[in-house]
Design a protein around this motif. Structure first.
Motif, PDB file in Angstrom:
ATOM      1  N   HIS A 141     -16.359  -7.391  -6.620  1.00  0.00           N
ATOM      2  CA  HIS A 141     -16.250  -7.413  -8.081  1.00  0.00           C
ATOM      3  C   HIS A 141     -15.064  -6.587  -8.578  1.00  0.00           C
ATOM      4  CE1 HIS A 141     -17.360  -7.421 -12.333  1.00  0.00           C
ATOM      5  NE2 HIS A 141     -18.027  -8.508 -12.021  1.00  0.00           N
ATOM      6  N   GLY A 142     -14.054  -6.432  -7.726  1.00  0.00           N
ATOM      7  CA  GLY A 142     -12.830  -5.771  -8.152  1.00  0.00           C
ATOM      8  C   GLY A 142     -12.942  -4.267  -8.365  1.00  0.00           C
ATOM      9  N   ALA A 143     -13.927  -3.628  -7.749  1.00  0.00           N
ATOM     10  CA  ALA A 143     -14.094  -2.173  -7.886  1.00  0.00           C
ATOM     11  C   ALA A 143     -13.146  -1.477  -6.910  1.00  0.00           C
ATOM     12  CB  ALA A 143     -15.555  -1.782  -7.660  1.00  0.00           C
ATOM     13  N   TRP A 144     -11.867  -1.623  -7.171  1.00  0.00           N
ATOM     14  CA  TRP A 144     -10.852  -1.132  -6.240  1.00  0.00           C
ATOM     15  C   TRP A 144     -10.768   0.384  -6.209  1.00  0.00           C
ATOM     16  CZ3 TRP A 144      -6.891   1.798  -8.052  1.00  0.00           C
ATOM     17  CH2 TRP A 144      -6.605   1.727  -9.421  1.00  0.00           C
ATOM     18  N   ILE A 145     -11.110   1.056  -7.303  1.00  0.00           N
ATOM     19  CA  ILE A 145     -11.092   2.522  -7.306  1.00  0.00           C
ATOM     20  C   ILE A 145     -12.125   3.044  -6.312  1.00  0.00           C
ATOM     21  CG2 ILE A 145     -11.472   4.605  -8.684  1.00  0.00           C
ATOM     22  CD1 ILE A 145     -10.516   2.878 -11.147  1.00  0.00           C
ATOM     23  N   THR A 146     -13.330   2.487  -6.358  1.00  0.00           N
ATOM     24  CA  THR A 146     -14.383   2.879  -5.420  1.00  0.00           C
ATOM     25  C   THR A 146     -13.962   2.574  -3.990  1.00  0.00           C
ATOM     26  OG1 THR A 146     -16.093   2.489  -7.081  1.00  0.00           O
ATOM     27  CG2 THR A 146     -16.793   2.546  -4.774  1.00  0.00           C
ATOM     28  N   ALA A 147     -13.408   1.387  -3.770  1.00  0.00           N
ATOM     29  CA  ALA A 147     -12.970   1.012  -2.417  1.00  0.00           C
ATOM     30  C   ALA A 147     -11.928   1.995  -1.896  1.00  0.00           C
ATOM     31  CB  ALA A 147     -12.411  -0.415  -2.417  1.00  0.00           C
ATOM     32  N   LEU A 148     -10.979   2.366  -2.729  1.00  0.00           N
ATOM     33  CA  LEU A 148      -9.914   3.273  -2.318  1.00  0.00           C
ATOM     34  C   LEU A 148     -10.438   4.684  -2.040  1.00  0.00           C
ATOM     35  CD1 LEU A 148      -6.872   3.773  -1.869  1.00  0.00           C
ATOM     36  CD2 LEU A 148      -6.709   4.280  -4.321  1.00  0.00           C
ATOM     37  N   VAL A 149     -11.210   5.220  -2.970  1.00  0.00           N
ATOM     38  CA  VAL A 149     -11.733   6.585  -2.806  1.00  0.00           C
ATOM     39  C   VAL A 149     -12.665   6.650  -1.597  1.00  0.00           C
ATOM     40  CG1 VAL A 149     -13.175   8.382  -3.851  1.00  0.00           C
ATOM     41  CG2 VAL A 149     -11.415   7.217  -5.228  1.00  0.00           C
ATOM     42  N   PHE A 150     -13.567   5.678  -1.466  1.00  0.00           N
ATOM     43  CA  PHE A 150     -14.480   5.684  -0.321  1.00  0.00           C
ATOM     44  C   PHE A 150     -13.700   5.613   0.982  1.00  0.00           C
ATOM     45  CE2 PHE A 150     -16.879   3.596   3.024  1.00  0.00           C
ATOM     46  CZ  PHE A 150     -18.018   4.392   3.082  1.00  0.00           C
ATOM     47  N   THR A 151     -12.709   4.754   1.046  1.00  0.00           N
ATOM     48  CA  THR A 151     -11.932   4.581   2.282  1.00  0.00           C
ATOM     49  C   THR A 151     -11.240   5.877   2.680  1.00  0.00           C
ATOM     50  OG1 THR A 151     -11.636   2.228   1.857  1.00  0.00           O
ATOM     51  CG2 THR A 151     -10.049   3.270   3.341  1.00  0.00           C
ATOM     52  N   ILE A 152     -10.656   6.563   1.724  1.00  0.00           N
ATOM     53  CA  ILE A 152      -9.952   7.818   2.022  1.00  0.00           C
ATOM     54  C   ILE A 152     -10.943   8.899   2.471  1.00  0.00           C
ATOM     55  CG2 ILE A 152      -8.631   9.716   0.996  1.00  0.00           C
ATOM     56  CD1 ILE A 152      -7.261   7.497  -0.763  1.00  0.00           C
ATOM     57  N   VAL A 153     -12.009   9.082   1.717  1.00  0.00           N
ATOM     58  CA  VAL A 153     -12.985  10.119   2.061  1.00  0.00           C
ATOM     59  C   VAL A 153     -13.688   9.769   3.375  1.00  0.00           C
ATOM     60  CG1 VAL A 153     -15.067  11.326   1.297  1.00  0.00           C
ATOM     61  CG2 VAL A 153     -13.269  10.792  -0.359  1.00  0.00           C
ATOM     62  N   ASN A 154     -14.016   8.503   3.550  1.00  0.00           N
ATOM     63  CA  ASN A 154     -14.688   8.072   4.775  1.00  0.00           C
ATOM     64  C   ASN A 154     -13.797   8.256   6.001  1.00  0.00           C
ATOM     65  OD1 ASN A 154     -17.054   6.855   6.033  1.00  0.00           O
ATOM     66  ND2 ASN A 154     -15.730   5.101   6.408  1.00  0.00           N
ATOM     67  N   ALA A 155     -12.493   8.095   5.848  1.00  0.00           N
ATOM     68  CA  ALA A 155     -11.575   8.321   6.977  1.00  0.00           C
ATOM     69  C   ALA A 155     -11.694   9.761   7.472  1.00  0.00           C
ATOM     70  CB  ALA A 155     -10.139   8.003   6.571  1.00  0.00           C
ATOM     71  N   GLY A 156     -11.773  10.700   6.553  1.00  0.00           N
ATOM     72  CA  GLY A 156     -11.962  12.091   6.942  1.00  0.00           C
ATOM     73  C   GLY A 156     -13.300  12.314   7.614  1.00  0.00           C
ATOM     74  N   LEU A 157     -14.350  11.713   7.050  1.00  0.00           N
ATOM     75  CA  LEU A 157     -15.683  11.842   7.636  1.00  0.00           C
ATOM     76  C   LEU A 157     -15.724  11.220   9.031  1.00  0.00           C
ATOM     77  CD1 LEU A 157     -18.725  12.479   7.544  1.00  0.00           C
ATOM     78  CD2 LEU A 157     -19.026  10.274   6.388  1.00  0.00           C
ATOM     79  N   LEU A 158     -15.140  10.047   9.195  1.00  0.00           N
ATOM     80  CA  LEU A 158     -15.156   9.394  10.503  1.00  0.00           C
ATOM     81  C   LEU A 158     -14.373  10.178  11.548  1.00  0.00           C
ATOM     82  CD1 LEU A 158     -14.931   5.583   9.687  1.00  0.00           C
ATOM     83  CD2 LEU A 158     -16.885   6.876  10.557  1.00  0.00           C
TER      84      LEU A 158
END
Length: 178
Positions: A141-158
């Protein structure tokens, strides 16, 4: 049904899938502990739970607050296909690990690492599913802000999570060893 309503249904279905995972995880974690399993990496676990729960909430908040109506149907459908593929990969991982799969890092001493299913192809395939889903699910649904923030934070977590898992698995016998 509006695209926002359909998106909400998809997110709710993913949330229900997560609850099913937690049921399986708790059962399997209890089995692992009964087998003498040792848990490591507890320090990052709560953060992981908050991050993954936050993903589900944040994308809905973004979708409802920003009310994007210009999401291309092609993008939505292709992202939904990726979400489904990620779920298939995730459950393939769960099936391959069997009773040893859970959301924590619990290693049963003496059991060799699993090298079947997707684990014969590459290390940590479940995290590939997590990464794909973290991008694709919000973008339905075009929630690109969530996708971007999650991806960055998740990269650190992973980075932390994979290091913890690799260290925990390092003491196990080699695959194929008795």
């Amino acid at each position: 049904m509006t695209s926002l309503t359909a998106f909400t249904v998809v997110v709710a279905l993913v949330a229900l899938e997560r609850l099913a995972e937690l049921v399986v995880s708790r059962r399997n974690a209890a089995w692992s502990m009964r087998q003498g399993g040792r848990e490591t990496g507890q320090g990052h676990y709560r953060f992981m739970v908050v991050l993954h729960s936050g993903l589900l909430i944040a994308m809905l908040v973004e979708a409802y607050v920003l009310r994007r109506s210009d999401v291309a149907a092609e993008l939505a459908w292709s992202m939904l296909a990726l979400v489904i593929a990620a779920q298939v990969l995730r459950w393939w991982c769960i099936t391959a690990l069997g009773r040893r799969w859970n959301t924590r890092v619990i290693v049963v001493p003496g059991l060799a690492p699993v090298t079947t299913g997707p684990y014969r192809l590459f290390s940590h395939p479940n995290y590939v599913a997590v990464v794909i889903e973290g991008v694709a699910l919000p973008l339905i649904h075009g929630a690109w802000i969530t996708a971007l923030v999650f991806t960055i934070v998740n990269a650190g977590l992973l980075t932390v999570r994979i290091r913890v898992e690799n260290e925990a698995l390092a003491g196990l016998p080699a695959a194929g060893a008795a």
